[in-house]
Design a protein around this motif. Structure first.
Motif, short mmCIF file in Angstrom:
data_model
loop_
_atom_site.label_atom_id
_atom_site.label_comp_id
_atom_site.label_asym_id
_atom_site.label_seq_id
_atom_site.Cartn_x
_atom_site.Cartn_y
_atom_site.Cartn_z
N SER A 1 73.46 57.66 25.03
CA SER A 1 74.83 57.08 24.71
C SER A 1 74.79 56.06 23.14
O SER A 1 75.78 56.04 22.60
CB SER A 1 75.28 56.30 25.71
OG SER A 1 74.45 55.19 26.09
N ALA A 2 73.75 55.32 23.01
CA ALA A 2 73.95 54.54 21.79
C ALA A 2 74.01 55.25 20.75
O ALA A 2 74.45 54.99 19.38
CB ALA A 2 72.72 53.22 22.10
N GLU B 1 74.85 40.46 21.27
CA GLU B 1 75.14 39.81 22.55
C GLU B 1 74.21 40.18 23.51
O GLU B 1 73.73 39.42 24.45
CB GLU B 1 76.60 39.45 22.97
CG GLU B 1 77.25 40.80 23.36
CD GLU B 1 78.53 40.57 23.91
OE1 GLU B 1 78.95 39.43 24.09
OE2 GLU B 1 79.14 41.50 24.47
N VAL B 2 73.96 41.45 23.44
CA VAL B 2 73.14 41.93 24.70
C VAL B 2 71.47 41.51 24.40
O VAL B 2 70.81 40.92 25.54
CB VAL B 2 72.73 43.50 24.56
CG1 VAL B 2 71.84 44.05 25.50
CG2 VAL B 2 74.23 43.88 25.08
N ALA C 1 75.03 53.57 17.45
CA ALA C 1 74.86 51.77 17.82
C ALA C 1 73.40 51.79 18.09
O ALA C 1 73.27 50.71 18.90
CB ALA C 1 75.92 51.76 18.63
N HIS C 2 72.39 52.46 17.79
CA HIS C 2 71.08 52.50 18.25
C HIS C 2 70.18 51.51 17.55
O HIS C 2 69.01 51.40 17.91
CB HIS C 2 70.28 53.97 18.42
CG HIS C 2 70.37 54.66 17.00
ND1 HIS C 2 71.50 54.90 16.06
CD2 HIS C 2 69.27 54.92 16.32
CE1 HIS C 2 71.18 55.59 15.29
NE2 HIS C 2 69.64 55.58 15.08
N GLY D 1 76.21 50.23 27.85
CA GLY D 1 75.23 50.68 26.87
C GLY D 1 74.10 49.53 26.61
O GLY D 1 74.38 48.39 27.18
N GLY D 2 72.96 49.66 25.84
CA GLY D 2 72.19 48.65 25.71
C GLY D 2 72.37 47.95 24.38
O GLY D 2 71.13 47.21 24.07
N THR D 3 73.19 48.17 23.75
CA THR D 3 73.52 47.21 22.45
C THR D 3 74.87 46.92 22.54
O THR D 3 75.88 47.46 23.14
CB THR D 3 73.36 47.94 21.20
OG1 THR D 3 74.21 48.74 20.85
CG2 THR D 3 71.69 48.62 20.94
N GLN D 4 75.31 45.86 21.75
CA GLN D 4 76.79 45.32 21.64
C GLN D 4 77.52 46.37 21.01
O GLN D 4 78.59 46.50 21.51
CB GLN D 4 76.66 43.96 20.81
CG GLN D 4 78.22 43.46 20.54
CD GLN D 4 78.13 42.17 19.81
OE1 GLN D 4 77.29 41.39 19.77
NE2 GLN D 4 79.23 41.79 19.10
#
Length: 459
Positions: free
Chosen positions: A292-293, A70-71, A298-299, A248-251
């Motif tokens: 953080s991802a 969604e990001v 979650a990267h 963060g930069g991903t859902q």
């Protein structure tokens, strides 16, 4: 496939995310993820190939799948092609030259804001020297308002961070008063609670609000609890000024924080409904940090700096009062030493400003990183030259609850004096009104303002 040849050696990069990762200046997090360049030569080759890449490619090749994140959807669906038009024909390298040109001023950068995707900002940062990052970011100011005006040119604000390992009210109050007496706290008086329980957070919020009202301080307070806790507190009509959340930069990264975009929207609407802002309605406060991802797996095999910029793509949709990168907090697994921390902070500030965010920075490191306070002195000064909106004020630069090293109240004063910077105008007037500054705005040591006496007795 992306490729370039240097002195007869061909370098190939299978996709855009690989090219971006290989072009990133060396950092330990990308090495940990197995996506960093394997040599300086490969890194230079990737940077050369990236410089020749048209910016428009980023609108057609998503680093994180559109259907699954969604990001990504937020970023691409929110892209303004009209704003993008002035740079639509440029390559990444030409975009760097455009940004550095004298004809591109603050108005031009402001008009570009929603024409840029975070990936474009990340890409151009990878081929910039540190000096470029500072010079370009210094062109752009982002002004926000709640009870005072933050981000104006010639100003440097600070957050008082009066954390306590047991959330002891007297300890928090003493640290906050110490910061105020040293001219800090115009960005926010913000406590990281040791306990995220609604009851404990309610007490801390009430304490900070009482402090603010007793002294009539034109600032805002925040207890940096999880957004779901803050929502509960707002339902109880607690004195919530700002809604805080790490993003963060991903859902998937946001899921690891226990949030999604819908939850952020709900919290912002709830905070706006309280109508606590005196002169503005920027009610959100976000923190981010490279790595953080990756730490949450979650990267998507993307480099950590690009994912950090994508977190800014999330933040700008919520008109925050404050956002800061907690640049060295995650540890040396992600940013190994002072050099990597400095580079990452300048990249983060640069990308955030290009994307229209009121960027601050927690200039910090953990005790097991190859860094020291001299590195932080250097970085703090560089960021102030680059026009950072605010930094942290921590008693003695040593957070006794979070156990890491940051910047002190005195560090903020030193940089303000060196660079002739002032706090937010409303806060500067308050300092003068209570007798803490002289006619030139310099701190003085008069008799303690009478209004502070009852609070000091409590502390």
């Amino acid at each position: 496939m992306y490729a370039t040849t240097i002195r007869g050696t061909s370098y190939r990069f299978p996709d855009l995310k690989s090219l971006m990762a290989k072009a990133t200046p060396l950092r330990s997090g990308d090495c940990l993820a197995g996506i960093a360049a394997t040599s300086a030569a490969e890194r230079v080759a990737a940077q050369m190939a990236l410089a020749d890449l048209p910016l428009s490619v980023f609108l057609n090749e998503a680093l994180v799948p559109y259907e699954e994140d969604e990001v990504t959807r937020l970023i691409l669906d929110g892209h303004d092609r009209n704003a993008f038009a002035p740079i639509a024909s440029l390559t990444v390298g030409e975009f760097r030259d455009w940004l550095l040109s004298d004809g591109v001023d603050e108005d031009a950068l402001a008009a570009l804001t929603f024409g840029l995707t975070p990936e474009m900002a990340a890409a151009v940062s990878k081929i910039c020297r540190n000096q470029d990052l500072i010079l370009i970011a210094a062109k752009r100011r982002v002004v926000t308002k709640f009870r005072n005006t933050l981000g104006l040119r010639g100003r440097l604000s600070s957050r008082i961070q009066p954390n306590h390992p047991t959330d002891d009210a007297r300890g928090v109050l003493a640290s906050a008063i110490d910061g105020l007496l040293l001219g800090n706290g115009d960005a926010v008086i913000g406590v990281n609670p040791a306990s995220d329980s609604p009851g404990q957070c309610y007490e801390l919020l009430s304490l900070l609000d009482e402090l603010r009202e007793t002294l009539n301080i034109p600032t805002q307070s925040c207890v940096l609890a999880h957004v779901t806790t803050t929502l509960q507190l707002m339902e109880r009509r607690a004195p919530v000024d700002l809604v805080f959340q790490s993003i963060g930069g991903t859902q998937a990264a946001n899921s690891s924080f226990g949030i999604d975009l819908a939850l952020l929207r709900e919290s912002r609407e709830a905070a706006l409904a309280l109508r606590r802002g005196a002169i503005g309605d920027n009610v959100m406060y976000f923190e981010t940090g490279q790595g953080s991802a990756l730490s949450a797996n979650a990267h998507w095999n993307c480099d950590q700096q690009t994912l950090e910029a994508r977190a800014y793509g999330v933040a700008r949709m919520f008109d925050p009062l404050l956002i800061n990168t907690v640049v060295g907090f995650i540890g040396p697994e992600y940013l190994f030493d002072g050099k990597q921390i400095t580079r990452a902070a300048l990249e983060d500030h640069f990308c955030g400003k290009l994307l229209g965010l009121p960027m601050g920075c927690d200039v910090c490191y953990t005790n097991h990183a190859e860094a020291d306070q001299n590195d932080m002195d250097d970085l703090l000064t560089l960021l102030a030259v680059a026009g950072v909106n605010y930094v942290m004020g921590v008693p003695g630069a040593d957070d006794v609850m979070l156990n890491y090293q940051s910047t002190s109240y005195h560090d903020v004063l030193a940089v303000r004096r060196m660079l002739n910077l002032a706090p937010a105008p409303e806060f500067a007037q308050w300092l003068a009104d209570v007798g803490l500054t002289d006619a030139r705005g310099d701190l003085q040591a008069p008799a303690l303002p009478a209004s502070f006496a009852p609070l000091l007795e409590r502390a």
